[in-house]
Design a protein around this motif. Sequence first.
Motif, PDB file in Angstrom:
ATOM      1  N   HIS A  40       0.805  -1.221   0.000  1.00  0.00           N
ATOM      2  CA  HIS A  40       0.000   0.000   0.000  1.00  0.00           C
ATOM      3  C   HIS A  40       0.843   1.278   0.000  1.00  0.00           C
ATOM      4  O   HIS A  40       1.812   1.388   0.741  1.00  0.00           O
ATOM      5  CB  HIS A  40      -0.909   0.031   1.233  1.00  0.00           C
ATOM      6  CG  HIS A  40      -2.080  -0.894   1.113  1.00  0.00           C
ATOM      7  ND1 HIS A  40      -2.534  -1.644   2.168  1.00  0.00           N
ATOM      8  CD2 HIS A  40      -2.897  -1.169   0.074  1.00  0.00           C
ATOM      9  CE1 HIS A  40      -3.581  -2.359   1.761  1.00  0.00           C
ATOM     10  NE2 HIS A  40      -3.813  -2.092   0.506  1.00  0.00           N
ATOM     11  N   PHE A  83      -6.939  -4.706   4.275  1.00  0.00           N
ATOM     12  CA  PHE A  83      -7.216  -4.638   2.841  1.00  0.00           C
ATOM     13  C   PHE A  83      -8.580  -4.086   2.443  1.00  0.00           C
ATOM     14  O   PHE A  83      -8.980  -4.239   1.287  1.00  0.00           O
ATOM     15  CB  PHE A  83      -6.993  -6.022   2.215  1.00  0.00           C
ATOM     16  CG  PHE A  83      -5.593  -6.521   2.404  1.00  0.00           C
ATOM     17  CD1 PHE A  83      -4.537  -5.884   1.778  1.00  0.00           C
ATOM     18  CD2 PHE A  83      -5.325  -7.593   3.245  1.00  0.00           C
ATOM     19  CE1 PHE A  83      -3.228  -6.315   1.967  1.00  0.00           C
ATOM     20  CE2 PHE A  83      -4.027  -8.031   3.442  1.00  0.00           C
ATOM     21  CZ  PHE A  83      -2.972  -7.395   2.802  1.00  0.00           C
ATOM     22  N   PRO A 108      -9.446  -1.074   1.626  1.00  0.00           N
ATOM     23  CA  PRO A 108      -9.383  -0.207   0.447  1.00  0.00           C
ATOM     24  C   PRO A 108      -9.119  -0.945  -0.863  1.00  0.00           C
ATOM     25  O   PRO A 108      -9.327  -0.378  -1.932  1.00  0.00           O
ATOM     26  CB  PRO A 108      -8.238   0.757   0.760  1.00  0.00           C
ATOM     27  CG  PRO A 108      -7.456   0.117   1.839  1.00  0.00           C
ATOM     28  CD  PRO A 108      -8.417  -0.715   2.621  1.00  0.00           C
ATOM     29  N   ASN A 109      -8.671  -2.206  -0.792  1.00  0.00           N
ATOM     30  CA  ASN A 109      -8.493  -2.967  -2.029  1.00  0.00           C
ATOM     31  C   ASN A 109      -9.840  -3.391  -2.618  1.00  0.00           C
ATOM     32  O   ASN A 109      -9.927  -3.729  -3.793  1.00  0.00           O
ATOM     33  CB  ASN A 109      -7.658  -4.223  -1.783  1.00  0.00           C
ATOM     34  CG  ASN A 109      -6.222  -3.895  -1.466  1.00  0.00           C
ATOM     35  OD1 ASN A 109      -5.939  -3.253  -0.459  1.00  0.00           O
ATOM     36  ND2 ASN A 109      -5.313  -4.305  -2.325  1.00  0.00           N
ATOM     37  N   PHE A 157      -2.723   2.253  -6.214  1.00  0.00           N
ATOM     38  CA  PHE A 157      -2.779   0.803  -6.403  1.00  0.00           C
ATOM     39  C   PHE A 157      -1.978   0.357  -7.615  1.00  0.00           C
ATOM     40  O   PHE A 157      -2.062   0.981  -8.673  1.00  0.00           O
ATOM     41  CB  PHE A 157      -4.231   0.358  -6.590  1.00  0.00           C
ATOM     42  CG  PHE A 157      -5.082   0.500  -5.357  1.00  0.00           C
ATOM     43  CD1 PHE A 157      -4.840  -0.276  -4.240  1.00  0.00           C
ATOM     44  CD2 PHE A 157      -6.130   1.414  -5.327  1.00  0.00           C
ATOM     45  CE1 PHE A 157      -5.630  -0.157  -3.113  1.00  0.00           C
ATOM     46  CE2 PHE A 157      -6.929   1.534  -4.196  1.00  0.00           C
ATOM     47  CZ  PHE A 157      -6.682   0.748  -3.085  1.00  0.00           C
ATOM     48  N   GLY A 158      -1.271  -0.734  -7.465  1.00  0.00           N
ATOM     49  CA  GLY A 158      -0.530  -1.292  -8.588  1.00  0.00           C
ATOM     50  C   GLY A 158       0.705  -2.060  -8.142  1.00  0.00           C
ATOM     51  O   GLY A 158       1.217  -2.884  -8.881  1.00  0.00           O
ATOM     52  N   TRP A 168      -5.484   5.783  -2.243  1.00  0.00           N
ATOM     53  CA  TRP A 168      -4.380   4.828  -2.271  1.00  0.00           C
ATOM     54  C   TRP A 168      -3.856   4.766  -3.698  1.00  0.00           C
ATOM     55  O   TRP A 168      -4.629   4.969  -4.645  1.00  0.00           O
ATOM     56  CB  TRP A 168      -4.866   3.436  -1.853  1.00  0.00           C
ATOM     57  CG  TRP A 168      -4.870   3.195  -0.390  1.00  0.00           C
ATOM     58  CD1 TRP A 168      -3.879   2.625   0.353  1.00  0.00           C
ATOM     59  CD2 TRP A 168      -5.927   3.507   0.548  1.00  0.00           C
ATOM     60  NE1 TRP A 168      -4.252   2.569   1.684  1.00  0.00           N
ATOM     61  CE2 TRP A 168      -5.495   3.104   1.828  1.00  0.00           C
ATOM     62  CE3 TRP A 168      -7.190   4.098   0.425  1.00  0.00           C
ATOM     63  CZ2 TRP A 168      -6.267   3.257   2.975  1.00  0.00           C
ATOM     64  CZ3 TRP A 168      -7.962   4.255   1.557  1.00  0.00           C
ATOM     65  CH2 TRP A 168      -7.498   3.838   2.823  1.00  0.00           C
ATOM     66  N   SER A 199      -6.658  -3.642  -6.768  1.00  0.00           N
ATOM     67  CA  SER A 199      -7.413  -2.413  -6.548  1.00  0.00           C
ATOM     68  C   SER A 199      -8.900  -2.744  -6.667  1.00  0.00           C
ATOM     69  O   SER A 199      -9.260  -3.801  -7.192  1.00  0.00           O
ATOM     70  CB  SER A 199      -7.029  -1.362  -7.584  1.00  0.00           C
ATOM     71  OG  SER A 199      -7.511  -1.760  -8.854  1.00  0.00           O
ATOM     72  N   PRO A 200      -9.790  -1.862  -6.202  1.00  0.00           N
ATOM     73  CA  PRO A 200     -11.237  -2.150  -6.315  1.00  0.00           C
ATOM     74  C   PRO A 200     -11.667  -2.412  -7.752  1.00  0.00           C
ATOM     75  O   PRO A 200     -12.544  -3.243  -7.997  1.00  0.00           O
ATOM     76  CB  PRO A 200     -11.899  -0.876  -5.774  1.00  0.00           C
ATOM     77  CG  PRO A 200     -10.878  -0.250  -4.889  1.00  0.00           C
ATOM     78  CD  PRO A 200      -9.549  -0.590  -5.492  1.00  0.00           C
TER      79      PRO A 200
END
Lengths: 449, 231
Positions: free
Chosen positions: A229, B110, B112-113, A246-247, A244, B17-18
């Motif tokens: 994160h 997790f 936010p994922n 993301f990747g 956030w 990610s979402p």
Amino acid sequence: MIHPIQTAVVNRDGSVVFCVIKNMIQVFRWDQTKSEFVAAGQWVDDEDSSNAIKKKVSEEQQRQRAENEAKRRKIEDDAAESETAKRSRRHKDAKVPVPGAGAPPVYNHVRNLALSRDEKLLYACTDSDKALVVFALDFDKENCLILQKRQPLPKRPNALTTTQDDKQVLVADKFGDVYSVDARGSDVVDVSKGNLEPILGHVSLLTAVAIVCDADGKQLLVTADRDEHIRLTHYPQTYIVDKWLFGSKQFVSTLCVPEWGTNLLFSAGGDNFVSSWNWQSGELVDALDIDELVNPFLGDAQLAPSKFQDESNSLVEYAVSKLVTFSNLPYVAFFVEQTRALFICKVDPLVGKLMLVQTIEMSLNIVSLSSALSADSIMVTLDHRDSENAHLAAFITWDGTQFSVDGEKNISFHNCITEKLHEDPVASTEAQDIYPLYSVATLRKRAEN
Amino acid sequence: RAHSNPFSDHQLEYPVSPEEMDWQKLYPHFFDEATSKMTKEVTIADIGCGFGGLLIDLSPEFPENLILGMEIRVQVTNYVEDRIIALRSNNAATNGYQNISVLRGNAMKFLPNFFRKSQLEKMFFCFPDPHFKQRKHKARIITNTLLSEYAYALKEGGIVYTITDVLDLHQWMVKHLEEHPLFDRLSTEWEKNDKCVQIMRHATEEGKKVERKKGDKYVACFVRLPNPTIM
């Protein structure tokens, strides 16, 4: 031999170098008139960690006593005190645990050096009492490091940065919390009383922290952790999470915020790519695959631990240890832990695309990497334990077209540091007693059920 | 197992990610083959859903919402999964229970994922692990630092529901939610008129256990306030 330099920080114009050797900070200044390095200051952390442990143990003992007392009061009448209660009144002193035979050695070293933005203060974190130590810098004095304060923190600090105005130091710890500590003055907060509350937290070990500013000059705090994160949080309203990024597929070990690229941010860690982000839009704008560049420099050190190894014993795991940039030059430099290569990428400052332009192979493994922001130069410290009289550090400078190793500066630094430390009892070590210099790989997650 | 350590590296599956979350397998009824897209998204989350009692009672009350239970214990998650499969097949004629699902996950790490900013309307925290020891307090599901992540996932006006039979934990949750600038406590009057509060009091397995033992149940609900002006 002199213990390798675990970490180093160079000031913006490259004129001062701060080095950590075990529990000691050594400062060297580049003397322009003499064209050589001179020793400028030092500080040794002589705090005995057993004091901190003892304090903690006694506090816990007192807390438990108070709890037991409260329970006892609940069950019994105060007047009729039982035998057990009387016995528990005769307190013994708190026992400080001592590591038994075969226990891993405890290192009380200095970590996470950082300068304030105005370069008037130096911050360091100590293992002994998990403290943030603040020094004022005065190069007119024989020893430029003037201890301002020592602020113990609840958990082990792991990364730090300062706010834009340099008023607060933001310290990220291994428990996942970030604390804001007054950067100036000498007042110390008593953490044992719970007076220091985290301003934000992850449920994961924090590895890096940085501040970015949006177009209106509003600050956001960037925090990276072991769970892939990267989080952006408004500052000082740290209860508002912005987003956030993301990747990332593996832990993040390093963050880098350039001054030349609005909205750009770079990160790397356990992934086989270096990430370039537009933090404003939250988009991963480029992921530079580094497998091919890195492969020639990998060796046995990058084989996965036997417990997690595959049948052919060929599972390789590597991690980027550190990523740095410069004030005006749109380049980033990074290295993979326990390798000799320094990779330099050119960045398109508008879109954030990364392109490898140079690979510089050192003669020894790189331990740490730091950049002199406005001097467009790099300092690496080296693992010289297996080669007698080898250099402890190297300087790499930009000549207008490319980066090259600055041989003269290297020799000057080598002469200066060896003269200063060759008989220093703190700095001297045997090869087998060297502090574990490579800890980034251990951040890799090993799943259990 | 009654407990699971939220700090350890479990063998978890979670999307990067979402956007990359595959909701189709959890809610096949709400997947549009023609567009290859979900027709609805999750808006109600039961964090630490346990044996799924709340999900099952919420399902007919909110037919227009997708409801997700998150549970960290593997066996418990499998049980809830089987329970939902059985309910769906027994109610195939009416398409009942298509709007609830469960996944194994660590919400403390997790969340936010799985959820975008402001995606959720309601979050439930029913009978969470009390973590009595003081040094384990960071393992509690309500802490001031985690509340900021819940506030991120909740939309303005969204509700956090809490219920516990442990007075100390109730006071802890109330204290932290009240201290958080993005949450405001709702009145007991509001609680009385809210159907979720009634369901939450009686639907969960933990709630029933407390009832059998004639224990107390403490409820507190909070509304997600709008973000103040960024400084």
